[in-house]
Scaffold this active site. Structure first.
Site, PDB file in Angstrom:
ATOM      1  N   GLU A 135       0.858  -1.189   0.000  1.00 50.76           N
ATOM      2  CA  GLU A 135       0.000   0.000   0.000  1.00 50.76           C
ATOM      3  C   GLU A 135       0.894   1.239   0.000  1.00 50.76           C
ATOM      4  O   GLU A 135       2.085   1.167   0.338  1.00 50.76           O
ATOM      5  CB  GLU A 135      -0.862   0.016   1.262  1.00 50.76           C
ATOM      6  CG  GLU A 135      -1.791  -1.169   1.394  1.00 50.76           C
ATOM      7  CD  GLU A 135      -2.763  -1.278   0.236  1.00 50.76           C
ATOM      8  OE1 GLU A 135      -3.574  -0.353   0.037  1.00 50.76           O
ATOM      9  OE2 GLU A 135      -2.704  -2.274  -0.497  1.00 50.76           O
ATOM     10  N   LYS A 139      -9.711  -7.308   4.514  1.00 52.93           N
ATOM     11  CA  LYS A 139     -10.154  -8.319   3.546  1.00 52.93           C
ATOM     12  C   LYS A 139     -10.992  -9.410   4.214  1.00 52.93           C
ATOM     13  O   LYS A 139     -11.979  -9.878   3.638  1.00 52.93           O
ATOM     14  CB  LYS A 139      -8.929  -8.908   2.837  1.00 52.93           C
ATOM     15  CG  LYS A 139      -8.267  -7.876   1.917  1.00 52.93           C
ATOM     16  CD  LYS A 139      -6.891  -8.322   1.469  1.00 52.93           C
ATOM     17  CE  LYS A 139      -6.264  -7.305   0.528  1.00 52.93           C
ATOM     18  NZ  LYS A 139      -4.833  -7.557   0.289  1.00 52.93           N
ATOM     19  N   GLY A 142      -0.596  -6.449  -7.066  1.00 58.48           N
ATOM     20  CA  GLY A 142       0.096  -6.074  -8.301  1.00 58.48           C
ATOM     21  C   GLY A 142      -0.889  -5.634  -9.367  1.00 58.48           C
ATOM     22  O   GLY A 142      -2.093  -5.861  -9.271  1.00 58.48           O
TER      23      GLY A 142
HETATM   24  N1  HSE Z   1      -1.029  -4.241  -0.422  1.00 62.76           N
HETATM   25  C1  HSE Z   1      -1.921  -5.287  -0.794  1.00 62.76           C
HETATM   26  C2  HSE Z   1      -1.226  -6.620  -0.618  1.00 62.76           C
HETATM   27  C3  HSE Z   1      -2.368  -5.078  -2.200  1.00 62.76           C
HETATM   28  O1  HSE Z   1      -0.003  -6.626  -0.470  1.00 62.76           O
HETATM   29  O2  HSE Z   1      -1.877  -7.651  -0.626  1.00 62.76           O
HETATM   30  C4  HSE Z   1      -3.493  -5.978  -2.641  1.00 62.76           C
HETATM   31  O3  HSE Z   1      -4.638  -5.793  -1.867  1.00 62.76           O
END
Ligand code: HSE
Length: 382
Positions: A172, A187, A284
Protein backbone atom coordinates in the site's frame (compact mmCIF):
# COMPACT_ATOMS: atom_id res chain seq x y z
CA UNK A 1 -20.54 -1.15 -21.64
CA UNK A 2 -18.31 1.90 -21.33
CA UNK A 3 -16.38 1.99 -18.05
CA UNK A 4 -14.98 5.10 -16.37
CA UNK A 5 -11.94 4.49 -14.19
CA UNK A 6 -11.29 6.46 -11.00
CA UNK A 7 -7.51 6.55 -10.43
CA UNK A 8 -4.57 5.98 -12.78
CA UNK A 9 -1.96 4.46 -10.48
CA UNK A 10 -0.57 0.90 -10.48
CA UNK A 11 -3.99 -0.75 -10.82
CA UNK A 12 -5.72 2.07 -12.78
CA UNK A 13 -3.30 1.80 -15.69
CA UNK A 14 -3.88 -1.97 -15.77
CA UNK A 15 -7.69 -1.62 -15.72
CA UNK A 16 -7.63 0.99 -18.50
CA UNK A 17 -5.40 -1.14 -20.73
CA UNK A 18 -7.41 -4.32 -20.13
CA UNK A 19 -10.65 -2.47 -20.96
CA UNK A 20 -9.18 -1.78 -24.41
CA UNK A 21 -9.12 -5.53 -25.16
CA UNK A 22 -12.01 -6.99 -23.12
CA UNK A 23 -15.15 -8.49 -24.63
CA UNK A 24 -18.24 -6.30 -24.20
CA UNK A 25 -16.36 -3.55 -22.34
CA UNK A 26 -15.02 -0.21 -23.55
CA UNK A 27 -12.53 2.35 -22.26
CA UNK A 28 -14.24 5.42 -20.79
CA UNK A 29 -12.83 8.55 -19.16
CA UNK A 30 -10.23 8.21 -16.40
CA UNK A 31 -10.46 10.46 -13.35
CA UNK A 32 -7.11 11.91 -12.27
CA UNK A 33 -6.03 14.65 -9.86
CA UNK A 34 -6.25 18.30 -10.99
CA UNK A 35 -3.16 19.14 -13.00
CA UNK A 36 -2.61 15.49 -14.08
CA UNK A 37 -5.02 15.44 -17.08
CA UNK A 38 -2.26 15.21 -19.71
CA UNK A 39 -4.19 13.11 -22.25
CA UNK A 40 -7.69 13.48 -23.83
CA UNK A 41 -9.12 10.43 -21.97
CA UNK A 42 -8.17 11.89 -18.57
CA UNK A 43 -10.66 14.12 -16.75
CA UNK A 44 -10.58 15.82 -13.37
CA UNK A 45 -14.29 16.00 -12.48
CA UNK A 46 -16.47 13.19 -11.12
CA UNK A 47 -19.53 15.26 -12.09
CA UNK A 48 -18.47 15.03 -15.74
CA UNK A 49 -18.34 11.22 -15.48
CA UNK A 50 -21.68 11.01 -13.67
CA UNK A 51 -23.35 13.26 -16.27
CA UNK A 52 -22.00 11.26 -19.22
CA UNK A 53 -24.86 9.02 -20.43
CA UNK A 54 -22.45 6.83 -22.40
CA UNK A 55 -20.74 5.65 -19.17
CA UNK A 56 -22.44 2.49 -17.87
CA UNK A 57 -20.09 1.60 -15.02
CA UNK A 58 -17.46 3.17 -12.82
CA UNK A 59 -14.39 1.23 -11.62
CA UNK A 60 -12.75 2.81 -8.57
CA UNK A 61 -9.09 1.94 -7.98
CA UNK A 62 -7.81 5.04 -6.22
CA UNK A 63 -7.83 3.71 -2.65
CA UNK A 64 -8.72 5.43 0.63
CA UNK A 65 -12.17 6.10 2.05
CA UNK A 66 -12.55 9.75 1.11
CA UNK A 67 -13.12 11.01 -1.55
CA UNK A 68 -13.63 7.46 -2.91
CA UNK A 69 -16.89 7.13 -0.93
CA UNK A 70 -18.29 10.45 -2.15
CA UNK A 71 -17.39 9.52 -5.75
CA UNK A 72 -18.92 6.05 -5.35
CA UNK A 73 -22.13 7.51 -3.93
CA UNK A 74 -22.33 10.04 -6.78
CA UNK A 75 -21.80 7.31 -9.40
CA UNK A 76 -24.44 4.98 -7.86
CA UNK A 77 -26.97 7.83 -7.57
CA UNK A 78 -26.30 8.65 -11.23
CA UNK A 79 -27.31 5.06 -12.09
CA UNK A 80 -23.82 3.75 -12.87
CA UNK A 81 -22.79 0.24 -11.86
CA UNK A 82 -19.92 0.45 -9.38
CA UNK A 83 -16.92 -1.88 -9.06
CA UNK A 84 -13.98 -1.35 -6.70
CA UNK A 85 -10.68 -2.89 -5.61
CA UNK A 86 -10.67 -0.64 -2.53
CA UNK A 87 -10.87 -2.72 0.65
CA UNK A 88 -10.63 0.30 2.96
CA UNK A 89 -13.70 1.77 1.27
CA UNK A 90 -15.78 -1.42 1.43
CA UNK A 91 -14.70 -2.22 5.01
CA UNK A 92 -15.78 1.26 6.14
CA UNK A 93 -18.79 1.91 3.89
CA UNK A 94 -19.80 -1.39 2.32
CA UNK A 95 -23.25 -1.55 3.90
CA UNK A 96 -24.06 2.03 2.82
CA UNK A 97 -22.85 1.38 -0.72
CA UNK A 98 -24.91 -1.80 -0.91
CA UNK A 99 -28.04 0.15 0.09
CA UNK A 100 -27.31 2.89 -2.47
CA UNK A 101 -26.81 0.31 -5.22
CA UNK A 102 -30.11 -1.39 -4.32
CA UNK A 103 -31.98 1.95 -4.25
CA UNK A 104 -30.66 2.88 -7.66
CA UNK A 105 -31.06 -0.56 -9.27
CA UNK A 106 -27.37 -0.92 -10.15
CA UNK A 107 -24.53 -3.30 -9.30
CA UNK A 108 -21.97 -3.06 -6.51
CA UNK A 109 -19.18 -5.64 -6.79
CA UNK A 110 -15.80 -5.71 -5.09
CA UNK A 111 -14.13 -9.08 -5.56
CA UNK A 112 -10.83 -7.33 -6.45
CA UNK A 113 -10.74 -5.94 -2.89
CA UNK A 114 -9.90 -9.33 -1.34
CA UNK A 115 -7.24 -11.61 -2.79
CA UNK A 116 -6.18 -9.50 -5.78
CA UNK A 117 -6.63 -11.71 -8.83
CA UNK A 118 -7.90 -14.70 -6.83
CA UNK A 119 -11.61 -15.34 -7.52
CA UNK A 120 -12.37 -15.88 -3.84
CA UNK A 121 -15.19 -13.46 -2.98
CA UNK A 122 -16.85 -14.18 -6.31
CA UNK A 123 -17.06 -17.89 -5.51
CA UNK A 124 -17.93 -17.28 -1.87
CA UNK A 125 -20.83 -15.02 -2.87
CA UNK A 126 -22.24 -17.87 -4.98
CA UNK A 127 -21.49 -20.68 -2.50
CA UNK A 128 -23.14 -18.96 0.48
CA UNK A 129 -26.50 -18.98 -1.30
CA UNK A 130 -26.79 -22.75 -1.06
CA UNK A 131 -24.17 -23.94 1.44
CA UNK A 132 -23.29 -23.01 5.03
CA UNK A 133 -19.81 -21.48 5.17
CA UNK A 134 -18.19 -22.89 8.30
CA UNK A 135 -14.94 -20.94 8.18
CA UNK A 136 -12.87 -18.86 5.80
CA UNK A 137 -9.58 -17.03 5.50
CA UNK A 138 -6.00 -17.58 4.43
CA UNK A 139 -3.05 -15.58 3.19
CA UNK A 140 -4.74 -12.39 2.07
CA UNK A 141 -1.82 -9.95 1.94
CA UNK A 142 0.76 -10.26 -0.85
CA UNK A 143 3.27 -7.85 0.67
CA UNK A 144 3.71 -9.72 3.94
CA UNK A 145 3.73 -13.10 2.21
CA UNK A 146 6.47 -11.82 -0.07
CA UNK A 147 8.40 -10.59 2.97
CA UNK A 148 8.01 -13.74 5.09
CA UNK A 149 8.96 -15.90 2.12
CA UNK A 150 12.03 -13.75 1.31
CA UNK A 151 13.12 -13.83 4.95
CA UNK A 152 12.70 -17.59 5.19
CA UNK A 153 13.97 -18.77 1.80
CA UNK A 154 16.38 -16.03 0.75
CA UNK A 155 17.61 -14.99 4.17
CA UNK A 156 16.67 -11.33 3.59
CA UNK A 157 16.30 -9.05 6.55
CA UNK A 158 12.99 -7.31 7.29
CA UNK A 159 13.92 -3.91 5.76
CA UNK A 160 15.29 -5.44 2.57
CA UNK A 161 12.19 -7.63 2.10
CA UNK A 162 9.84 -4.64 2.61
CA UNK A 163 11.79 -2.44 0.18
CA UNK A 164 11.56 -5.19 -2.46
CA UNK A 165 7.79 -5.61 -1.96
CA UNK A 166 7.35 -1.85 -2.35
CA UNK A 167 9.50 -1.73 -5.48
CA UNK A 168 7.39 -4.51 -7.02
CA UNK A 169 4.17 -2.52 -6.45
CA UNK A 170 2.63 -4.93 -3.90
CA UNK A 171 2.57 -2.67 -0.85
CA UNK A 172 0.00 0.00 0.00
CA UNK A 173 1.05 3.67 -0.33
CA UNK A 174 1.63 3.49 3.43
CA UNK A 175 2.94 -0.06 3.99
CA UNK A 176 2.00 0.11 7.68
CA UNK A 177 -1.41 -1.25 6.64
CA UNK A 178 0.30 -4.31 5.16
CA UNK A 179 2.82 -5.13 7.89
CA UNK A 180 0.42 -4.39 10.77
CA UNK A 181 -2.15 -6.88 9.43
CA UNK A 182 -4.75 -4.14 8.85
CA UNK A 183 -4.93 -4.76 5.11
CA UNK A 184 -5.58 -8.49 5.67
CA UNK A 185 -8.09 -7.63 8.40
CA UNK A 186 -10.08 -5.44 6.01
CA UNK A 187 -10.15 -8.32 3.55
CA UNK A 188 -11.44 -10.83 6.11
CA UNK A 189 -14.10 -8.26 7.11
CA UNK A 190 -15.30 -8.28 3.49
CA UNK A 191 -15.23 -12.08 3.29
CA UNK A 192 -17.33 -12.31 6.50
CA UNK A 193 -19.80 -9.77 5.07
CA UNK A 194 -20.16 -11.84 1.90
CA UNK A 195 -20.44 -15.19 3.72
CA UNK A 196 -22.51 -14.23 6.77
CA UNK A 197 -24.28 -10.94 5.95
CA UNK A 198 -22.38 -9.44 8.90
CA UNK A 199 -19.67 -6.87 8.27
CA UNK A 200 -17.65 -7.02 11.50
CA UNK A 201 -16.50 -3.51 12.37
CA UNK A 202 -15.84 -3.84 16.14
CA UNK A 203 -14.05 -6.39 18.30
CA UNK A 204 -11.57 -7.16 15.51
CA UNK A 205 -8.01 -8.24 16.34
CA UNK A 206 -4.93 -7.93 14.17
CA UNK A 207 -1.32 -8.75 14.87
CA UNK A 208 1.11 -8.15 12.01
CA UNK A 209 4.71 -9.04 11.32
CA UNK A 210 6.45 -5.79 12.38
CA UNK A 211 8.12 -7.52 15.32
CA UNK A 212 9.42 -10.64 13.61
CA UNK A 213 13.22 -10.97 13.53
CA UNK A 214 15.67 -13.06 11.52
CA UNK A 215 16.35 -14.94 14.79
CA UNK A 216 12.63 -15.84 15.09
CA UNK A 217 12.62 -17.13 11.52
CA UNK A 218 15.77 -19.22 12.15
CA UNK A 219 14.16 -20.60 15.34
CA UNK A 220 10.98 -21.72 13.47
CA UNK A 221 12.95 -23.16 10.58
CA UNK A 222 15.08 -25.23 12.91
CA UNK A 223 11.89 -26.80 14.27
CA UNK A 224 10.26 -27.50 10.90
CA UNK A 225 7.85 -24.55 10.91
CA UNK A 226 7.09 -21.85 8.33
CA UNK A 227 5.50 -18.56 9.38
CA UNK A 228 2.60 -17.08 7.40
CA UNK A 229 0.32 -14.15 8.19
CA UNK A 230 -3.20 -15.59 8.16
CA UNK A 231 -6.59 -13.90 8.30
CA UNK A 232 -9.34 -16.04 9.78
CA UNK A 233 -13.08 -15.69 10.05
CA UNK A 234 -16.10 -17.79 10.78
CA UNK A 235 -19.29 -18.11 12.75
CA UNK A 236 -19.43 -18.96 16.46
CA UNK A 237 -22.11 -21.41 17.67
CA UNK A 238 -24.24 -18.43 18.86
CA UNK A 239 -24.28 -16.97 15.33
CA UNK A 240 -21.78 -14.19 16.03
CA UNK A 241 -18.81 -13.80 13.73
CA UNK A 242 -15.12 -14.09 14.61
CA UNK A 243 -12.51 -12.25 12.55
CA UNK A 244 -8.83 -11.75 13.27
CA UNK A 245 -5.35 -11.68 11.72
CA UNK A 246 -2.15 -13.08 13.24
CA UNK A 247 1.09 -14.81 12.27
CA UNK A 248 0.73 -18.61 12.29
CA UNK A 249 3.46 -21.26 12.43
CA UNK A 250 2.67 -24.07 10.02
CA UNK A 251 4.24 -27.48 9.65
CA UNK A 252 5.94 -28.01 6.30
CA UNK A 253 3.35 -29.79 4.19
CA UNK A 254 0.53 -27.35 4.98
CA UNK A 255 -0.69 -25.82 1.70
CA UNK A 256 0.11 -22.29 2.95
CA UNK A 257 3.83 -23.13 3.22
CA UNK A 258 4.11 -23.59 -0.53
CA UNK A 259 2.51 -20.20 -1.22
CA UNK A 260 5.50 -18.07 -2.23
CA UNK A 261 6.22 -14.44 -3.13
CA UNK A 262 3.15 -12.20 -3.51
CA UNK A 263 0.74 -15.11 -3.93
CA UNK A 264 -2.38 -15.41 -1.80
CA UNK A 265 -4.18 -18.52 -0.66
CA UNK A 266 -7.82 -18.07 0.26
CA UNK A 267 -9.98 -20.88 1.54
CA UNK A 268 -13.43 -21.55 2.78
CA UNK A 269 -15.00 -24.63 4.24
CA UNK A 270 -18.59 -25.29 3.17
CA UNK A 271 -20.78 -27.67 5.17
CA UNK A 272 -21.59 -29.47 1.92
CA UNK A 273 -18.71 -28.51 -0.37
CA UNK A 274 -15.98 -29.21 2.20
CA UNK A 275 -12.67 -27.34 1.95
CA UNK A 276 -12.13 -25.13 -1.11
CA UNK A 277 -8.73 -23.55 -1.72
CA UNK A 278 -7.90 -20.76 -4.17
CA UNK A 279 -4.34 -19.71 -4.98
CA UNK A 280 -3.16 -16.84 -7.16
CA UNK A 281 -1.45 -13.47 -7.17
CA UNK A 282 -2.96 -11.30 -4.48
CA UNK A 283 -1.36 -8.00 -5.39
CA UNK A 284 0.10 -6.07 -8.30
CA UNK A 285 -1.18 -4.32 -11.43
CA UNK A 286 -2.36 -7.13 -13.68
CA UNK A 287 -3.77 -9.60 -11.13
CA UNK A 288 -5.83 -6.86 -9.44
CA UNK A 289 -6.92 -5.32 -12.75
CA UNK A 290 -8.00 -8.78 -13.95
CA UNK A 291 -10.31 -9.10 -10.93
CA UNK A 292 -11.86 -5.68 -11.65
CA UNK A 293 -12.47 -6.75 -15.22
CA UNK A 294 -13.96 -10.04 -14.03
CA UNK A 295 -16.47 -8.15 -11.89
CA UNK A 296 -17.37 -5.95 -14.87
CA UNK A 297 -17.94 -9.09 -16.98
CA UNK A 298 -20.17 -10.47 -14.18
CA UNK A 299 -22.27 -7.29 -14.45
CA UNK A 300 -22.66 -7.92 -18.19
CA UNK A 301 -23.94 -11.40 -17.24
CA UNK A 302 -26.46 -9.95 -14.79
CA UNK A 303 -24.76 -10.12 -11.37
CA UNK A 304 -25.71 -7.14 -9.20
CA UNK A 305 -24.56 -7.81 -5.63
CA UNK A 306 -22.09 -9.67 -3.45
CA UNK A 307 -23.70 -8.63 -0.16
CA UNK A 308 -27.08 -10.03 0.87
CA UNK A 309 -30.02 -7.66 1.42
CA UNK A 310 -29.85 -8.18 5.19
CA UNK A 311 -26.10 -7.45 5.47
CA UNK A 312 -25.35 -5.16 8.40
CA UNK A 313 -22.43 -4.07 10.56
CA UNK A 314 -21.71 -6.26 13.61
CA UNK A 315 -19.30 -6.83 16.47
CA UNK A 316 -16.77 -9.66 16.11
CA UNK A 317 -16.41 -12.12 19.02
CA UNK A 318 -12.92 -13.66 19.22
CA UNK A 319 -13.27 -15.18 22.69
CA UNK A 320 -14.28 -18.73 21.80
CA UNK A 321 -11.43 -20.05 19.65
CA UNK A 322 -8.48 -21.40 21.71
CA UNK A 323 -4.99 -22.09 20.38
CA UNK A 324 -1.39 -22.67 21.45
CA UNK A 325 0.94 -19.73 20.86
CA UNK A 326 4.67 -19.26 20.32
CA UNK A 327 5.76 -16.11 22.15
CA UNK A 328 9.23 -14.51 22.16
CA UNK A 329 9.61 -11.86 24.83
CA UNK A 330 12.00 -10.53 27.49
CA UNK A 331 12.52 -13.12 30.23
CA UNK A 332 11.26 -10.62 32.81
CA UNK A 333 7.75 -10.76 31.28
CA UNK A 334 7.58 -14.53 30.74
CA UNK A 335 5.64 -15.10 33.97
CA UNK A 336 2.62 -13.28 32.53
CA UNK A 337 1.85 -16.26 30.30
CA UNK A 338 0.95 -19.83 31.22
CA UNK A 339 3.59 -21.84 29.39
CA UNK A 340 3.57 -25.46 28.34
CA UNK A 341 7.30 -25.22 27.57
CA UNK A 342 9.96 -22.49 27.68
CA UNK A 343 13.54 -21.85 26.54
CA UNK A 344 15.54 -18.92 27.82
CA UNK A 345 18.82 -17.51 26.49
CA UNK A 346 20.51 -14.15 27.12
CA UNK A 347 17.41 -12.69 28.78
CA UNK A 348 15.09 -13.72 25.91
CA UNK A 349 12.36 -16.29 26.54
CA UNK A 350 10.70 -18.37 23.84
CA UNK A 351 7.53 -19.99 25.13
CA UNK A 352 4.84 -22.31 23.89
CA UNK A 353 1.73 -21.32 25.81
CA UNK A 354 -1.06 -23.48 27.12
CA UNK A 355 -4.24 -23.21 24.98
CA UNK A 356 -5.71 -19.73 25.23
CA UNK A 357 -8.28 -17.69 23.35
CA UNK A 358 -7.34 -15.36 20.52
CA UNK A 359 -8.89 -12.52 22.54
CA UNK A 360 -6.72 -13.30 25.58
CA UNK A 361 -3.44 -13.63 23.65
CA UNK A 362 -3.91 -10.36 21.75
CA UNK A 363 -4.91 -8.62 25.00
CA UNK A 364 -1.86 -9.93 26.89
CA UNK A 365 0.43 -8.80 24.06
CA UNK A 366 -1.06 -5.30 24.31
CA UNK A 367 -0.50 -5.23 28.08
CA UNK A 368 3.09 -6.49 27.88
CA UNK A 369 3.96 -3.94 25.18
CA UNK A 370 2.37 -1.16 27.20
CA UNK A 371 4.65 -2.16 30.08
CA UNK A 372 7.71 -1.91 27.79
CA UNK A 373 8.12 -5.59 26.77
CA UNK A 374 8.90 -6.06 23.06
CA UNK A 375 7.41 -9.33 21.83
CA UNK A 376 6.50 -11.41 18.83
CA UNK A 377 3.79 -14.04 18.87
CA UNK A 378 2.33 -16.54 16.42
CA UNK A 379 -0.31 -19.18 16.87
CA UNK A 380 0.69 -22.77 16.19
CA UNK A 381 -1.27 -24.17 13.28
CA UNK A 382 -1.60 -27.68 11.93
N1 HSE B 1 -1.03 -4.24 -0.42
C1 HSE B 1 -1.92 -5.29 -0.79
C2 HSE B 1 -1.23 -6.62 -0.62
C3 HSE B 1 -2.37 -5.08 -2.20
O1 HSE B 1 0.00 -6.63 -0.47
O2 HSE B 1 -1.88 -7.65 -0.63
C4 HSE B 1 -3.49 -5.98 -2.64
O3 HSE B 1 -4.64 -5.79 -1.87
Amino acid sequence: MKVAVLGYGVVGVGVYEMLGKAQGLEQGPVLVRPGKADAPFKVTSIEEICADPSVGAVAEVMGGVSPAFEYAAAALKAGKHFVTSNKALVAAKGVELKALAEENGVAFLFSAACGGGVPFLHNLSLARRSDRIQSLGGILNGTTNYMLDAMQRLGMDYGQALADAQRLGYAEADPTADVSGLDALRKIMLACAVAYDRLPTEGLLNEGIENITAADVAHFRGRGYTCRLLARGGQNPDGSVYAFVEPVLLREGAAECSVLENYNLARYEGACAGPMVFIGQGAGRWPTASAVLRDLSCILQGQRAMLGESCRQAKADNAALEQLYYVRLPEAFAGRLEAESAETENGVARLITKPMSVLKMHGLAREIRAAGGELFFASIGG
